[in-house]
Write a protein that holds these residues in place. Sequence first.
Motif, PDB file in Angstrom:
ATOM      1  N   LYS A  28       0.831  -1.074  -0.130  1.00  0.00           N
ATOM      2  CA  LYS A  28      -0.055   0.005   0.073  1.00  0.00           C
ATOM      3  C   LYS A  28       0.890   1.183  -0.023  1.00  0.00           C
ATOM      4  O   LYS A  28       0.452   2.372  -0.711  1.00  0.00           O
ATOM      5  CB  LYS A  28      -0.958   0.043   1.086  1.00  0.00           C
ATOM      6  CG  LYS A  28      -2.144  -1.024   1.146  1.00  0.00           C
ATOM      7  CD  LYS A  28      -2.971  -1.050   2.261  1.00  0.00           C
ATOM      8  CE  LYS A  28      -4.092  -1.744   1.966  1.00  0.00           C
ATOM      9  NZ  LYS A  28      -5.107  -2.019   3.159  1.00  0.00           N
ATOM     10  N   VAL A  29       1.800   1.363   0.722  1.00  0.00           N
ATOM     11  CA  VAL A  29       2.888   2.443   0.765  1.00  0.00           C
ATOM     12  C   VAL A  29       3.413   2.752  -0.645  1.00  0.00           C
ATOM     13  O   VAL A  29       3.557   3.870  -1.186  1.00  0.00           O
ATOM     14  CB  VAL A  29       3.950   2.208   1.992  1.00  0.00           C
ATOM     15  CG1 VAL A  29       5.119   3.316   1.691  1.00  0.00           C
ATOM     16  CG2 VAL A  29       3.331   2.290   3.286  1.00  0.00           C
ATOM     17  N   TYR A  30       4.103   1.564  -1.100  1.00  0.00           N
ATOM     18  CA  TYR A  30       4.605   1.760  -2.474  1.00  0.00           C
ATOM     19  C   TYR A  30       3.496   2.200  -3.683  1.00  0.00           C
ATOM     20  O   TYR A  30       3.958   2.996  -4.195  1.00  0.00           O
ATOM     21  CB  TYR A  30       5.283   0.239  -3.108  1.00  0.00           C
ATOM     22  CG  TYR A  30       6.390  -0.183  -2.386  1.00  0.00           C
ATOM     23  CD1 TYR A  30       7.379   0.509  -1.867  1.00  0.00           C
ATOM     24  CD2 TYR A  30       6.745  -1.390  -2.025  1.00  0.00           C
ATOM     25  CE1 TYR A  30       8.466   0.192  -1.486  1.00  0.00           C
ATOM     26  CE2 TYR A  30       7.807  -2.016  -1.620  1.00  0.00           C
ATOM     27  CZ  TYR A  30       8.693  -1.010  -0.970  1.00  0.00           C
ATOM     28  OH  TYR A  30       9.767  -1.873  -0.603  1.00  0.00           O
ATOM     29  N   SER A  31       2.553   1.436  -3.370  1.00  0.00           N
ATOM     30  CA  SER A  31       1.397   2.002  -4.555  1.00  0.00           C
ATOM     31  C   SER A  31       1.092   3.501  -4.328  1.00  0.00           C
ATOM     32  O   SER A  31       0.692   4.228  -5.430  1.00  0.00           O
ATOM     33  CB  SER A  31       0.166   1.143  -4.474  1.00  0.00           C
ATOM     34  OG  SER A  31      -0.534   1.186  -3.202  1.00  0.00           O
ATOM     35  N   ALA A  32       1.033   3.899  -3.205  1.00  0.00           N
ATOM     36  CA  ALA A  32       0.515   5.280  -2.803  1.00  0.00           C
ATOM     37  C   ALA A  32       1.744   6.324  -3.374  1.00  0.00           C
ATOM     38  O   ALA A  32       1.547   7.375  -4.064  1.00  0.00           O
ATOM     39  CB  ALA A  32       0.422   5.631  -1.278  1.00  0.00           C
ATOM     40  N   GLU A  33       2.994   5.989  -3.116  1.00  0.00           N
ATOM     41  CA  GLU A  33       4.050   6.644  -3.571  1.00  0.00           C
ATOM     42  C   GLU A  33       4.186   6.706  -5.217  1.00  0.00           C
ATOM     43  O   GLU A  33       4.293   7.896  -5.765  1.00  0.00           O
ATOM     44  CB  GLU A  33       5.499   6.389  -2.972  1.00  0.00           C
ATOM     45  CG  GLU A  33       5.499   6.467  -1.705  1.00  0.00           C
ATOM     46  CD  GLU A  33       5.500   8.057  -1.319  1.00  0.00           C
ATOM     47  OE1 GLU A  33       6.024   9.084  -2.062  1.00  0.00           O
ATOM     48  OE2 GLU A  33       4.539   8.451  -0.364  1.00  0.00           O
ATOM     49  N   ILE A  34       3.848   5.731  -5.910  1.00  0.00           N
ATOM     50  CA  ILE A  34       3.745   5.411  -7.262  1.00  0.00           C
ATOM     51  C   ILE A  34       2.642   6.160  -8.040  1.00  0.00           C
ATOM     52  O   ILE A  34       2.854   7.103  -8.896  1.00  0.00           O
ATOM     53  CB  ILE A  34       3.800   4.095  -7.580  1.00  0.00           C
ATOM     54  CG1 ILE A  34       4.850   3.204  -7.407  1.00  0.00           C
ATOM     55  CG2 ILE A  34       3.242   3.937  -9.165  1.00  0.00           C
ATOM     56  CD1 ILE A  34       4.933   1.761  -7.572  1.00  0.00           C
ATOM     57  N   GLU A  35       1.441   6.215  -7.229  1.00  0.00           N
ATOM     58  CA  GLU A  35       0.226   7.063  -7.787  1.00  0.00           C
ATOM     59  C   GLU A  35       0.832   8.477  -7.650  1.00  0.00           C
ATOM     60  O   GLU A  35       0.447   9.498  -8.424  1.00  0.00           O
ATOM     61  CB  GLU A  35      -0.801   6.749  -6.660  1.00  0.00           C
ATOM     62  CG  GLU A  35      -1.643   5.328  -7.230  1.00  0.00           C
ATOM     63  CD  GLU A  35      -3.079   5.403  -6.615  1.00  0.00           C
ATOM     64  OE1 GLU A  35      -3.541   6.310  -6.148  1.00  0.00           O
ATOM     65  OE2 GLU A  35      -3.187   4.070  -6.480  1.00  0.00           O
ATOM     66  N   LEU A  36       1.429   9.068  -6.511  1.00  0.00           N
ATOM     67  CA  LEU A  36       1.924  10.451  -6.399  1.00  0.00           C
ATOM     68  C   LEU A  36       2.806  10.794  -7.690  1.00  0.00           C
ATOM     69  O   LEU A  36       2.820  11.882  -8.076  1.00  0.00           O
ATOM     70  CB  LEU A  36       2.646  10.676  -5.311  1.00  0.00           C
ATOM     71  CG  LEU A  36       1.951  10.838  -3.883  1.00  0.00           C
ATOM     72  CD1 LEU A  36       2.978  10.968  -2.612  1.00  0.00           C
ATOM     73  CD2 LEU A  36       1.025  11.962  -3.985  1.00  0.00           C
ATOM     74  N   LEU A  37       3.672   9.799  -8.115  1.00  0.00           N
ATOM     75  CA  LEU A  37       4.652   9.872  -9.091  1.00  0.00           C
ATOM     76  C   LEU A  37       3.849  10.036 -10.407  1.00  0.00           C
ATOM     77  O   LEU A  37       4.027  10.770 -11.442  1.00  0.00           O
ATOM     78  CB  LEU A  37       5.654   8.921  -9.277  1.00  0.00           C
ATOM     79  CG  LEU A  37       6.629   8.844  -8.227  1.00  0.00           C
ATOM     80  CD1 LEU A  37       7.486   7.615  -8.484  1.00  0.00           C
ATOM     81  CD2 LEU A  37       7.784  10.114  -8.511  1.00  0.00           C
ATOM     82  N   TYR A  38       2.970   9.225 -10.485  1.00  0.00           N
ATOM     83  CA  TYR A  38       1.888   9.273 -11.902  1.00  0.00           C
ATOM     84  C   TYR A  38       1.205  10.702 -11.796  1.00  0.00           C
ATOM     85  O   TYR A  38       0.989  11.337 -12.968  1.00  0.00           O
ATOM     86  CB  TYR A  38       0.937   8.318 -11.783  1.00  0.00           C
ATOM     87  CG  TYR A  38       1.294   6.886 -12.406  1.00  0.00           C
ATOM     88  CD1 TYR A  38       2.655   6.638 -12.911  1.00  0.00           C
ATOM     89  CD2 TYR A  38       0.698   5.744 -11.766  1.00  0.00           C
ATOM     90  CE1 TYR A  38       3.014   5.330 -13.113  1.00  0.00           C
ATOM     91  CE2 TYR A  38       1.078   4.389 -12.160  1.00  0.00           C
ATOM     92  CZ  TYR A  38       2.165   4.435 -13.076  1.00  0.00           C
ATOM     93  OH  TYR A  38       2.865   2.964 -13.016  1.00  0.00           O
ATOM     94  N   ASP A  39       0.704  11.123 -10.707  1.00  0.00           N
ATOM     95  CA  ASP A  39       0.088  12.508 -10.669  1.00  0.00           C
ATOM     96  C   ASP A  39       1.088  13.728 -11.016  1.00  0.00           C
ATOM     97  O   ASP A  39       0.812  14.505 -11.846  1.00  0.00           O
ATOM     98  CB  ASP A  39      -0.450  12.869  -9.141  1.00  0.00           C
ATOM     99  CG  ASP A  39      -1.704  11.872  -8.892  1.00  0.00           C
ATOM    100  OD1 ASP A  39      -2.137  11.325  -9.817  1.00  0.00           O
ATOM    101  OD2 ASP A  39      -1.884  11.920  -7.776  1.00  0.00           O
ATOM    102  N   GLU A  40       2.304  13.571 -10.719  1.00  0.00           N
ATOM    103  CA  GLU A  40       3.317  14.506 -10.749  1.00  0.00           C
ATOM    104  C   GLU A  40       3.705  14.410 -12.482  1.00  0.00           C
ATOM    105  O   GLU A  40       3.971  15.397 -13.109  1.00  0.00           O
ATOM    106  CB  GLU A  40       4.631  14.366 -10.330  1.00  0.00           C
ATOM    107  CG  GLU A  40       4.354  14.655  -8.884  1.00  0.00           C
ATOM    108  CD  GLU A  40       4.409  16.362  -8.903  1.00  0.00           C
ATOM    109  OE1 GLU A  40       4.849  17.136  -9.400  1.00  0.00           O
ATOM    110  OE2 GLU A  40       3.507  16.823  -7.902  1.00  0.00           O
ATOM    111  N   LEU A  41       3.806  12.943 -13.101  1.00  0.00           N
ATOM    112  CA  LEU A  41       4.134  13.067 -14.685  1.00  0.00           C
ATOM    113  C   LEU A  41       3.007  13.570 -15.412  1.00  0.00           C
ATOM    114  O   LEU A  41       3.186  14.165 -16.460  1.00  0.00           O
ATOM    115  CB  LEU A  41       4.515  11.448 -14.707  1.00  0.00           C
ATOM    116  CG  LEU A  41       5.578  11.024 -14.423  1.00  0.00           C
ATOM    117  CD1 LEU A  41       5.636   9.363 -14.412  1.00  0.00           C
ATOM    118  CD2 LEU A  41       6.847  11.619 -15.087  1.00  0.00           C
TER     119      LEU A  41
END
Length: 187
Positions: A28-41
């Motif tokens: 869940k922590v990894y996925s939350a951070e990856i979603e933040l990266l997707y939003d930034e991208l």
Amino acid sequence: MVYEAMKKSMAPLRIYSQEAEALDRELKVYSAEIELLYDELDAMFKERFISTAEDMGLTVYEELFGPERSDFSVEERRRMLTLRTNLGEGDFTLSGIGKALESLGLSYVISELPELESLNISAVTEDYSQAEQAFIESEVSKIIPLHLEFQITFNTMTWEQIDAEDRTFGEIDSLNLSWHELDTRTE
């Protein structure tokens, strides 16, 4: 969304089962951070193009040519940048110069003096700060072909206003102003 995709991808390993709560939290922590990266991208991709930029992207493009123009609406900033970036080497005609002046956000009137190979550009309808005037003068000097002389004036008095003062040449001369100062009077 990312969490479900990661969970599905890791399912064959059988280490991310319902009983492994710590590993599930890790996912869940990894996925939350990856979603933040997707939003930034997504935001970066949107800001990359003038037609979709709304903030940082417009500022970066504007700073290629001068200062940020946040005093204009997003639509007007896009329009000016599009005009500016589409100027080509064939745009040194009167219409091309007009397009370039519009890209600066300038309301203007151009008077051509072909016998003198000169242009007079009068800024109209808006008050420009000293910094804006300096920026516009600097950019106009880059736009006007070298074989032409030009003068740019900002909100100066018209000949009618000068005539209405009903002063003699001696009275005007006694003001001890340079030609430039006379040409740029606003009152």
